[in-house]
Design a protein around this motif. Structure first.
Motif, PDB file in Angstrom:
ATOM      1  N   ARG A  70     -63.101  11.023  -5.301  1.00  0.00           N
ATOM      2  CA  ARG A  70     -62.141  10.533  -6.549  1.00  0.00           C
ATOM      3  C   ARG A  70     -61.964  11.934  -7.025  1.00  0.00           C
ATOM      4  N   VAL A  71     -60.756  11.886  -7.669  1.00  0.00           N
ATOM      5  CA  VAL A  71     -59.992  12.995  -8.394  1.00  0.00           C
ATOM      6  C   VAL A  71     -60.679  13.633  -9.539  1.00  0.00           C
ATOM      7  N   ALA A  72     -61.056  14.855  -9.541  1.00  0.00           N
ATOM      8  CA  ALA A  72     -61.744  15.488 -10.877  1.00  0.00           C
ATOM      9  C   ALA A  72     -61.011  17.043 -10.574  1.00  0.00           C
ATOM     10  N   PRO A  73     -61.296  17.467 -11.874  1.00  0.00           N
ATOM     11  CA  PRO A  73     -61.062  19.056 -11.815  1.00  0.00           C
ATOM     12  C   PRO A  73     -61.765  20.016 -10.747  1.00  0.00           C
ATOM     13  N   GLU A  74     -62.950  19.601 -10.187  1.00  0.00           N
ATOM     14  CA  GLU A  74     -63.845  20.246  -9.317  1.00  0.00           C
ATOM     15  C   GLU A  74     -63.504  19.934  -7.798  1.00  0.00           C
ATOM     16  N   THR A  75     -62.505  18.864  -7.608  1.00  0.00           N
ATOM     17  CA  THR A  75     -62.444  18.303  -6.390  1.00  0.00           C
ATOM     18  C   THR A  75     -60.908  18.711  -5.695  1.00  0.00           C
ATOM     19  N   VAL A  76     -60.014  18.939  -6.648  1.00  0.00           N
ATOM     20  CA  VAL A  76     -58.590  18.982  -6.554  1.00  0.00           C
ATOM     21  C   VAL A  76     -58.395  20.740  -6.146  1.00  0.00           C
ATOM     22  N   ILE A  77     -57.632  20.870  -4.849  1.00  0.00           N
ATOM     23  CA  ILE A  77     -57.446  22.186  -4.429  1.00  0.00           C
ATOM     24  C   ILE A  77     -55.903  22.662  -4.862  1.00  0.00           C
ATOM     25  N   GLY A  78     -55.029  21.383  -4.815  1.00  0.00           N
ATOM     26  CA  GLY A  78     -53.678  21.781  -5.038  1.00  0.00           C
ATOM     27  C   GLY A  78     -53.288  22.433  -6.080  1.00  0.00           C
ATOM     28  N   ALA A  79     -52.065  22.935  -6.053  1.00  0.00           N
ATOM     29  CA  ALA A  79     -51.666  23.794  -7.588  1.00  0.00           C
ATOM     30  C   ALA A  79     -50.773  22.734  -8.264  1.00  0.00           C
ATOM     31  N   PHE A  80     -51.330  21.831  -9.072  1.00  0.00           N
ATOM     32  CA  PHE A  80     -50.506  21.048  -9.811  1.00  0.00           C
ATOM     33  C   PHE A  80     -50.200  21.655 -11.138  1.00  0.00           C
ATOM     34  N   ASP A  81     -49.037  22.420 -11.188  1.00  0.00           N
ATOM     35  CA  ASP A  81     -48.733  23.446 -11.832  1.00  0.00           C
ATOM     36  C   ASP A  81     -47.296  23.199 -12.291  1.00  0.00           C
ATOM     37  N   GLY A  82     -46.773  22.024 -12.484  1.00  0.00           N
ATOM     38  CA  GLY A  82     -45.304  21.844 -12.623  1.00  0.00           C
ATOM     39  C   GLY A  82     -44.379  22.012 -11.993  1.00  0.00           C
ATOM     40  N   ARG A  83     -44.605  22.339 -10.916  1.00  0.00           N
ATOM     41  CA  ARG A  83     -43.258  22.811  -9.851  1.00  0.00           C
ATOM     42  C   ARG A  83     -42.874  21.460  -9.292  1.00  0.00           C
ATOM     43  N   THR A  84     -41.507  21.522  -8.889  1.00  0.00           N
ATOM     44  CA  THR A  84     -40.574  20.594  -8.240  1.00  0.00           C
ATOM     45  C   THR A  84     -40.948  20.739  -6.646  1.00  0.00           C
ATOM     46  N   LEU A  85     -40.806  19.526  -6.232  1.00  0.00           N
ATOM     47  CA  LEU A  85     -41.278  19.371  -4.649  1.00  0.00           C
ATOM     48  C   LEU A  85     -40.255  18.664  -4.247  1.00  0.00           C
TER      49      LEU A  85
END
Length: 468
Positions: A70-85
């Protein structure tokens, strides 16, 4: 993990496409959007820790544990930094909001409708909105992210995964051995739950309502995936006298209420791994989508799953139904001679090896689940040539004569000739688990790299043919 045509067709009867309110820019977080936990005989890994601290610690350090979270700050590795994909079909965005992780992506309802009914059934351009990520899969090579899709706790994948080694976002479709397709739906509840959780029960109820109610004993791959449901064991071991008597058991004697793969022969123990690490099809698709595979560690795997073999190796008429819905099923998983070509299906290769004739041979000949090696979980023997030489002792008496390479070089390692990295997965080559003899024919006839030219990149096939 893409939805098969058969699964999509069945899902059409059970799933209601979300409608209305597509203009909203976000959705409220609601409980119950990730799989519910089942407790019907299952106890979870925490119940094992007090009595088995060393085994619990080695499992906790493994990538099996972090397979699905389940998603939590300690489990997420990816850069959710506002970029466009941008994957060529839509410009997605990722961002973090406090302890929450959000993606701007196409409406899951639109994607599901397109997958079920075809491109002409949906409006264009596709509607999009911000969606909260609720679950992740993977933590070693890649990490995928899942968002709620419709009623119940159905989940579909965000179209990009985070590459751990590359430290970059990669389109899911670019990680596969097939041409990229637009708007592909990756469904967790009817595909990934089989192997990326313990005791997965998809919860598709034909004719009993539209909602998918998936349940799992535990997210990730944990103790009961390999040892079976632990309720009876935990209750019984609560008796101090029974715990004392357990220390007097003979080696290999059955545990109370659980299975110890170490007490099984090589083939039966390998089936515990094969429930996930195989190219397989359910023996009853409808039962699977309702209640899961029904396989428990130590049981007969063939009662729940049919292990797929290529037509070059075996006649399996039941695969025709699968090929009708997915003509590329075999080509996407096997080389032309029947050797498995994608990762996560090591059981297929192991069973096809000549060594399988020995009932003591299997996954545990090289691997150990509670050892010190975290990445490949190889035993001390499995990390050396002794894994092979314990049976092929005569070769070991003059190894350089057999290998024609310097003993100190990589060319004399058994696995480099007989288990070369001709399997693809997770953006890299992985060792084949079908133990074979290198030949030029495998490259000429099937396009599969041979062990010699994988190392000797400056040589052509004529040189290899002469050397062999």
């Amino acid at each position: 993990m893409a939805l098969s045509m058969a699964a999509l067709a069945m899902a059409a009867a059970w799933s209601r496409v979300e409608r209305g309110a597509r203009e909203r820019s976000s959705i409220a977080w609601r409980d119950g959007r990730t799989p519910a936990e089942r407790d019907d005989g299952w106890v979870g890994s925490d119940a094992c820790r007090a009595c088995h601290p060393a085994q619990h610690a080695s499992w906790h350090a493994s990538f099996h544990r972090t397979m699905t979270q389940r998603v939590a700050p300690e489990t997420v590795i990816g850069a959710f930094d506002g970029r466009t994909l941008d994957d060529g079909s839509f410009a997605h965005r990722v961002e973090r909001r406090g302890d929450e992780f959000w993606v701007y992506a196409i409406e899951p309802a639109w994607l599901m409708k397109r997958a079920l009914e075809g491109p002409d059934a949906v409006v264009s351009p596709p509607p999009a909105r911000w969606q909260r990520v609720v679950m992740s899969t993977g933590a070693h090579n890649m990490q995928m992210y899942w968002v709620p899709a419709g009623d119940g706790n159905r989940l579909v994948a965000f179209p990009f995964a985070w590459s751990v080694e590359g430290e970059m976002w990669v389109p899911n479709e670019s990680t596969l051995l097939r041409p990229r397709e637009p708007y592909v739906v990756y469904g967790w509840n009817d595909v990934c739950v089989k192997c990326h959780a313990v005791g997965g029960e998809p919860g598709f109820e034909l004719g009993e309502g539209p909602a998918v109610q998936t349940r799992v004993a535990e997210l990730g791959i944990a103790c009961e995936a390999c040892h079976g449901p632990g309720a009876e064991h935990v209750e019984g071991q609560g008796n101090p006298l029974r715990r004392y008597m357990a220390h007097l058991r003979e080696a290999g004697e059955a545990e109370l209420g659980v299975v110890n793969p170490a007490s099984l022969d090589g083939h039966a123990a390998s089936e515990v791994c094969g429930q996930c690490h195989s190219a397989s099809l359910s023996t009853d698709d409808e039962a699977w989508l309702r209640r899961g595979s029904g396989y428990l560690a130590g049981g007969a795997l063939e009662k729940a799953l049919r292990i797929v073999r290529h037509p070059a190796r075996a006649d399996q008429p039941w695969i025709e139904d699968t090929l009708d819905g997915d003509p590329d099923y075999l080509a996407g998983r096997f080389w032309g001679d029947g050797m498995i070509r994608i990762s996560g299906r090591e059981f297929n290769g192991t069973r096809e090896s000549p060594c399988w004739q020995d009932p003591d041979f299997g996954c545990m000949s090289c691997h150990e689940l509670h050892g010190e090696e975290v990445v490949d979980q190889l035993s001390e023997v499995g990390r050396s040539d002794q894994a092979c030489l314990q049976c092929h002792a005569s070769i070991g008496e003059s190894l350089s004569t057999h290998t024609r390479h310097d003993l100190a070089g990589e060319g004399s390692r058994c696995v480099n000739c007989h288990m070369p990295p001709t399997t693809y997965g997770l953006l890299k080559g992985i060792r084949s688990h079908e133990i074979s003899v290198p030949s030029v024919e495998e490259s000429v006839d099937y396009g599969r790299p041979n062990a010699c030219n994988i190392c000797h990149l400056d040589r052509d096939l004529a040189w290899t043919a002469d050397a062999l």
